[in-house]
Scaffold this active site. Structure first.
Site, mmCIF file in Angstrom:
data_model
loop_
_atom_site.group_PDB
_atom_site.id
_atom_site.type_symbol
_atom_site.label_atom_id
_atom_site.label_comp_id
_atom_site.label_asym_id
_atom_site.label_seq_id
_atom_site.Cartn_x
_atom_site.Cartn_y
_atom_site.Cartn_z
ATOM 1 N N THR A 136 -24.663 16.207 -61.495
ATOM 2 C CA THR A 136 -25.555 15.254 -61.579
ATOM 3 C C THR A 136 -26.727 15.649 -62.280
ATOM 4 O O THR A 136 -27.097 16.915 -62.400
ATOM 5 C CB THR A 136 -25.722 15.052 -60.183
ATOM 6 O OG1 THR A 136 -27.034 14.447 -60.007
ATOM 7 C CG2 THR A 136 -25.993 16.377 -59.249
ATOM 8 N N ASP A 137 -27.508 14.753 -62.523
ATOM 9 C CA ASP A 137 -28.771 15.109 -63.213
ATOM 10 C C ASP A 137 -30.040 15.495 -62.144
ATOM 11 O O ASP A 137 -30.745 15.970 -62.614
ATOM 12 C CB ASP A 137 -29.314 13.747 -63.896
ATOM 13 C CG ASP A 137 -29.816 12.459 -62.874
ATOM 14 O OD1 ASP A 137 -29.265 12.617 -61.847
ATOM 15 O OD2 ASP A 137 -30.240 11.438 -63.447
ATOM 16 N N GLU A 138 -29.400 15.317 -60.777
ATOM 17 C CA GLU A 138 -30.510 15.768 -60.005
ATOM 18 C C GLU A 138 -30.750 17.428 -59.817
ATOM 19 O O GLU A 138 -31.750 17.619 -59.249
ATOM 20 C CB GLU A 138 -30.198 15.113 -58.522
ATOM 21 C CG GLU A 138 -29.908 13.736 -58.219
ATOM 22 C CD GLU A 138 -29.915 13.246 -56.964
ATOM 23 O OE1 GLU A 138 -30.232 14.093 -55.957
ATOM 24 O OE2 GLU A 138 -29.632 12.202 -56.868
ATOM 25 N N TYR A 162 -28.771 18.606 -51.154
ATOM 26 C CA TYR A 162 -27.576 17.964 -52.180
ATOM 27 C C TYR A 162 -27.845 18.713 -53.754
ATOM 28 O O TYR A 162 -26.763 19.209 -53.920
ATOM 29 C CB TYR A 162 -27.505 16.434 -52.201
ATOM 30 C CG TYR A 162 -26.861 15.786 -53.441
ATOM 31 C CD1 TYR A 162 -25.252 16.122 -53.380
ATOM 32 C CD2 TYR A 162 -27.421 15.270 -54.401
ATOM 33 C CE1 TYR A 162 -24.662 15.458 -54.437
ATOM 34 C CE2 TYR A 162 -26.612 14.895 -55.380
ATOM 35 C CZ TYR A 162 -25.296 14.926 -55.447
ATOM 36 O OH TYR A 162 -24.461 14.417 -56.559
ATOM 37 N N LYS A 166 -25.336 21.155 -55.562
ATOM 38 C CA LYS A 166 -24.566 21.175 -56.839
ATOM 39 C C LYS A 166 -24.954 22.015 -57.938
ATOM 40 O O LYS A 166 -24.166 22.461 -58.818
ATOM 41 C CB LYS A 166 -24.929 19.690 -57.324
ATOM 42 C CG LYS A 166 -24.219 18.304 -56.538
ATOM 43 C CD LYS A 166 -22.703 18.193 -56.418
ATOM 44 C CE LYS A 166 -22.151 17.913 -57.834
ATOM 45 N NZ LYS A 166 -20.659 17.573 -57.695
HETATM 46 P P1 NAD Z 1 -18.459 9.798 -52.579
HETATM 47 O O1 NAD Z 1 -19.008 10.444 -51.667
HETATM 48 O O2 NAD Z 1 -17.951 8.476 -53.159
HETATM 49 O O3 NAD Z 1 -16.838 10.684 -52.680
HETATM 50 C C1 NAD Z 1 -16.509 11.981 -52.694
HETATM 51 C C2 NAD Z 1 -15.195 12.120 -52.406
HETATM 52 O O4 NAD Z 1 -14.780 13.603 -52.102
HETATM 53 C C3 NAD Z 1 -14.466 11.280 -50.996
HETATM 54 O O5 NAD Z 1 -13.568 10.818 -51.564
HETATM 55 C C4 NAD Z 1 -14.617 12.519 -49.952
HETATM 56 O O6 NAD Z 1 -13.405 12.144 -48.983
HETATM 57 C C5 NAD Z 1 -14.206 13.493 -50.736
HETATM 58 N N1 NAD Z 1 -14.295 15.073 -50.251
HETATM 59 C C6 NAD Z 1 -15.583 15.358 -49.631
HETATM 60 N N2 NAD Z 1 -15.433 16.478 -49.135
HETATM 61 C C7 NAD Z 1 -14.115 17.003 -49.574
HETATM 62 C C8 NAD Z 1 -13.442 18.237 -49.211
HETATM 63 N N3 NAD Z 1 -14.116 19.220 -48.821
HETATM 64 N N4 NAD Z 1 -11.951 18.467 -49.806
HETATM 65 C C9 NAD Z 1 -11.602 17.438 -50.263
HETATM 66 N N5 NAD Z 1 -12.100 16.167 -50.816
HETATM 67 C C10 NAD Z 1 -13.337 16.103 -50.229
HETATM 68 O O7 NAD Z 1 -18.986 10.417 -53.962
HETATM 69 P P2 NAD Z 1 -19.389 9.887 -55.715
HETATM 70 O O8 NAD Z 1 -20.469 9.049 -55.544
HETATM 71 O O9 NAD Z 1 -17.768 9.451 -56.205
HETATM 72 O O10 NAD Z 1 -19.494 11.248 -56.440
HETATM 73 C C11 NAD Z 1 -18.511 12.062 -57.120
HETATM 74 C C12 NAD Z 1 -18.938 13.172 -57.657
HETATM 75 O O11 NAD Z 1 -19.775 12.762 -58.929
HETATM 76 C C13 NAD Z 1 -19.873 14.033 -56.883
HETATM 77 O O12 NAD Z 1 -19.378 15.438 -57.412
HETATM 78 C C14 NAD Z 1 -21.145 13.857 -57.461
HETATM 79 O O13 NAD Z 1 -21.977 14.847 -57.035
HETATM 80 C C15 NAD Z 1 -21.104 13.263 -58.571
HETATM 81 N N6 NAD Z 1 -22.087 12.309 -59.204
HETATM 82 C C16 NAD Z 1 -22.273 11.081 -58.509
HETATM 83 C C17 NAD Z 1 -23.138 10.285 -59.260
HETATM 84 C C18 NAD Z 1 -23.319 8.897 -58.292
HETATM 85 O O14 NAD Z 1 -24.109 8.146 -58.682
HETATM 86 N N7 NAD Z 1 -22.801 8.509 -57.243
HETATM 87 C C19 NAD Z 1 -23.763 10.434 -60.259
HETATM 88 C C20 NAD Z 1 -23.773 11.640 -60.894
HETATM 89 C C21 NAD Z 1 -22.761 12.751 -60.340
HETATM 90 O O1 DAU Z 2 -28.928 10.772 -60.036
HETATM 91 C C1 DAU Z 2 -27.531 10.957 -59.668
HETATM 92 C C2 DAU Z 2 -27.398 10.803 -58.184
HETATM 93 O O2 DAU Z 2 -27.626 9.540 -57.763
HETATM 94 C C3 DAU Z 2 -25.848 11.529 -57.680
HETATM 95 O O3 DAU Z 2 -25.896 12.695 -58.029
HETATM 96 C C4 DAU Z 2 -25.796 11.081 -55.959
HETATM 97 O O4 DAU Z 2 -24.611 11.686 -55.670
HETATM 98 C C5 DAU Z 2 -26.215 9.805 -55.897
HETATM 99 O O5 DAU Z 2 -26.148 9.463 -54.491
HETATM 100 C C6 DAU Z 2 -27.358 9.353 -56.321
HETATM 101 O O6 DAU Z 2 -28.635 9.664 -55.794
HETATM 102 P P1 DAU Z 2 -29.932 8.973 -55.397
HETATM 103 O O7 DAU Z 2 -30.576 9.658 -54.324
HETATM 104 O O8 DAU Z 2 -30.705 8.673 -56.837
HETATM 105 O O9 DAU Z 2 -29.071 7.484 -54.797
HETATM 106 P P2 DAU Z 2 -29.425 6.545 -53.888
HETATM 107 O O10 DAU Z 2 -28.641 5.445 -53.904
HETATM 108 O O11 DAU Z 2 -29.359 7.376 -52.159
HETATM 109 O O12 DAU Z 2 -30.989 6.305 -54.014
HETATM 110 C C7 DAU Z 2 -31.480 5.698 -55.168
HETATM 111 C C8 DAU Z 2 -32.969 5.509 -54.960
HETATM 112 O O13 DAU Z 2 -33.140 4.375 -54.169
HETATM 113 C C9 DAU Z 2 -33.635 6.561 -54.694
HETATM 114 O O14 DAU Z 2 -34.909 6.633 -55.266
HETATM 115 C C10 DAU Z 2 -33.719 6.419 -53.138
HETATM 116 C C11 DAU Z 2 -34.093 5.116 -53.166
HETATM 117 N N1 DAU Z 2 -33.283 4.152 -51.719
HETATM 118 C C12 DAU Z 2 -32.014 4.460 -51.390
HETATM 119 C C13 DAU Z 2 -31.738 4.021 -50.299
HETATM 120 C C14 DAU Z 2 -30.307 4.510 -49.860
HETATM 121 C C15 DAU Z 2 -34.053 3.473 -51.093
HETATM 122 O O15 DAU Z 2 -35.410 3.121 -51.364
HETATM 123 N N2 DAU Z 2 -33.861 2.779 -49.963
HETATM 124 C C16 DAU Z 2 -32.436 3.068 -49.523
HETATM 125 O O16 DAU Z 2 -31.993 2.521 -48.329
#
Ligand code: NAD
Ligand code: DAU
Length: 380
Positions: A136-138, A162, A166
């Site tokens: 992730t970019d985080e 988190y 990562k």
């Molecule tokens: P998500 O939370 O929707 O899905 C995570 C999945 O992992 C779920 O299906 C869960 O059951 C499984 N899991 C959790 N713990 C586990 C374990 N111990 N063993 C096996 N399976 C397990 O997550 P997502 O948003 O799809 O993110 C997927 C990946 O991409 C993550 O690694 C996250 O850090 C990365 N990522 C997410 C975003 C985003 O915007 N969502 C952006 C950049 C990177």
């Molecule tokens: O940047 C990549 C990341 O993006 C991934 O690595 C993470 O897995 C993914 O969850 C996401 O993280 P964020 O914290 O940016 O996403 P989230 O959707 O939780 O929040 C997006 C923005 O909105 C953040 O600035 C917090 C804000 N927010 C979020 C929620 C859930 C609110 O203002 N209100 C809310 O209820």
């Protein structure tokens, strides 16, 4: 032809990746390993279940024997590692699971991959393989409003548990390459949106709350910025890296689409209002949505206490993956957000089943009562 292990394939991005991969490379053998936490959902894989070249295994990435046996018995040559605890708010409230899954789990996968791919063959002859770490970019921390976007050279400075978990996982992946020669790549992607995203993340949360007439919680002043990418474009970026990426390298993937949270929320409000105004079937389906009675969803916007350690801005400079691997995003934000809204409208049963409201109440109880909130009147 690849034989690929997709960890976390029942989650949001993992499931989209499974569908993308099976469409693009139908001859490949795909195995999903997922422990089905609250975020994992077998319904996300319905299209693939029972199909040839597809196997789902419910299991934990921390189970070394399970992972090693799978790699060997299924003759898997590629791991695309999505499995994680992924929600920042949950990591603030309970970091242990993030350390367990994101750090210990990733290390267990690396150990199993090393054993299956590097240690079993005759000395000096590892079997062809790839370990791709989905990061992730985080991990780069927070940008000021005027700072240049993150690149692959930006130092890691994670701010939430988190992001720290990562970052630690990425360092372990790198170390297994440098020390043991495991063939790894890493991608650092910005915020994804699209189908199957659990409604605890901003866009699906706002969408379903509008349909249910519930408050739209905006943390802090709503001016935090994220760089949004349609999930299928993330999948295509990972594909580019698997096909042409250089082993040992990291690639940043972004959407060239910086938007503040309040911009996103107001846009979703407007689009849902317009859809409901023009559809006689949506209004009776969602009677609690403000547009069902001629009002604007913006009246639900509610400013709440800020997320602790809330990163102000993320943005990606995606030149490396574009120039070196020819990656371009296919979806604009304008088209991607409409597709996403349409998917949630068409899949009401899906989101009703995955959320029961108790999580939101728990978050509210931790971050303070709604008394601290100010309800914003609809504009104009
Ligand atoms: P998500 O939370 O929707 O899905 C995570 C999945 O992992 C779920 O299906 C869960 O059951 C499984 N899991 C959790 N713990 C586990 C374990 N111990 N063993 C096996 N399976 C397990 O997550 P997502 O948003 O799809 O993110 C997927 C990946 O991409 C993550 O690694 C996250 O850090 C990365 N990522 C997410 C975003 C985003 O915007 N969502 C952006 C950049 C990177
Ligand atoms: O940047 C990549 C990341 O993006 C991934 O690595 C993470 O897995 C993914 O969850 C996401 O993280 P964020 O914290 O940016 O996403 P989230 O959707 O939780 O929040 C997006 C923005 O909105 C953040 O600035 C917090 C804000 N927010 C979020 C929620 C859930 C609110 O203002 N209100 C809310 O209820």
């Amino acid at each position: 032809m690849r034989r690929i292990l997709i960890t976390g394939g029942a989650g949001f991005i993992g499931a989209n990746f499974v569908h993308y991969w099976r469409r693009t490379y139908p001859a490949d053998h795909v195995v999903v390993l997922d422990s089905l936490t609250y975020a994992g959902n077998l319904a996300n894989l319905q299209e693939a279940q029972g199909q040839p070249n597809f196997r789902f295994i419910r299991g934990d990435i921390r189970d070394y024997e399970l992972v090693r046996n799978l790699l060997i018995e299924e003759r898997l040559d590629t791991i695309v590692h999505f499995a994680a605890e992924s929600h920042v708010d949950r990591s603030i409230l309970g970091p242990d699971a993030f350390v367990e899954t994101n750090i210990v789990g990733t290390h267990t996968l690396l150990k199993a991959a090393k054993s299956a791919w590097l240690d079993r063959g005759p000395a000096g002859a590892p079997s062809p393989h790839r370990f791709h770490q989905v990061s992730t970019d985080e991990v780069f921390g927070s940008l000021s409003p005027v700072a240049p976007p993150f690149t692959e050279e930006t130092p890691y400075a994670p701010n939430s548990p988190y992001a720290a978990s990562k970052a630690a996982a990425d360092h372990l992946v790198r170390a297994y390459h440098q020390t043991y020669g495991l063939e790894v790549t890493i991608s650092n992607c910005s915020n994804n949106y699209g189908p199957y995203q659990f409604p605890e993340k901003l866009i699906p949360l706002v969408l379903v709350n509008i349909l249910e007439g519930r408050p739209l919680p905006i943390y802090g002043d709503g001016r935090n910025i994220r760089d949004w990418l349609y999930v299928e474009d993330h999948c295509r970026g990972i594909d580019c890296i698997l096909q042409q990426g250089r082993v040992g390298e990291c690639y940043a993937i972004g959407g060239d689409n910086e938007k503040s949270n309040i911009e996103i929320v107001e846009l979703v409000c407007r689009l849902v209002d317009e859809k409901m105004a023009s559809s006689a079937t949506l209004r009776p389906r969602f009677p609690r949505a403000p547009a069902a009675s001629g009002r604007s969803a913006k009246e639900l916007i509610t400013y709440v206490k800020d997320r602790p350690g809330h990163d102000r801005r993320y943005a990606i400079d995606g030149r490396k993956i574009k120039q070196a691997l020819g990656f371009t995003a296919a979806e604009s934000f304008a088209t991607g957000i409409v597709k996403t809204i349409d998917w949630y409208l068409a899949n009401e049963i899906w989101w009703r089943q995955v959320m029961d409201g108790s999580y939101r109440q728990w978050i509210d109880s931790q971050y303070g009562p709604r008394a601290e909130s100010a309800v914003v009147s609809p504009r104009g």
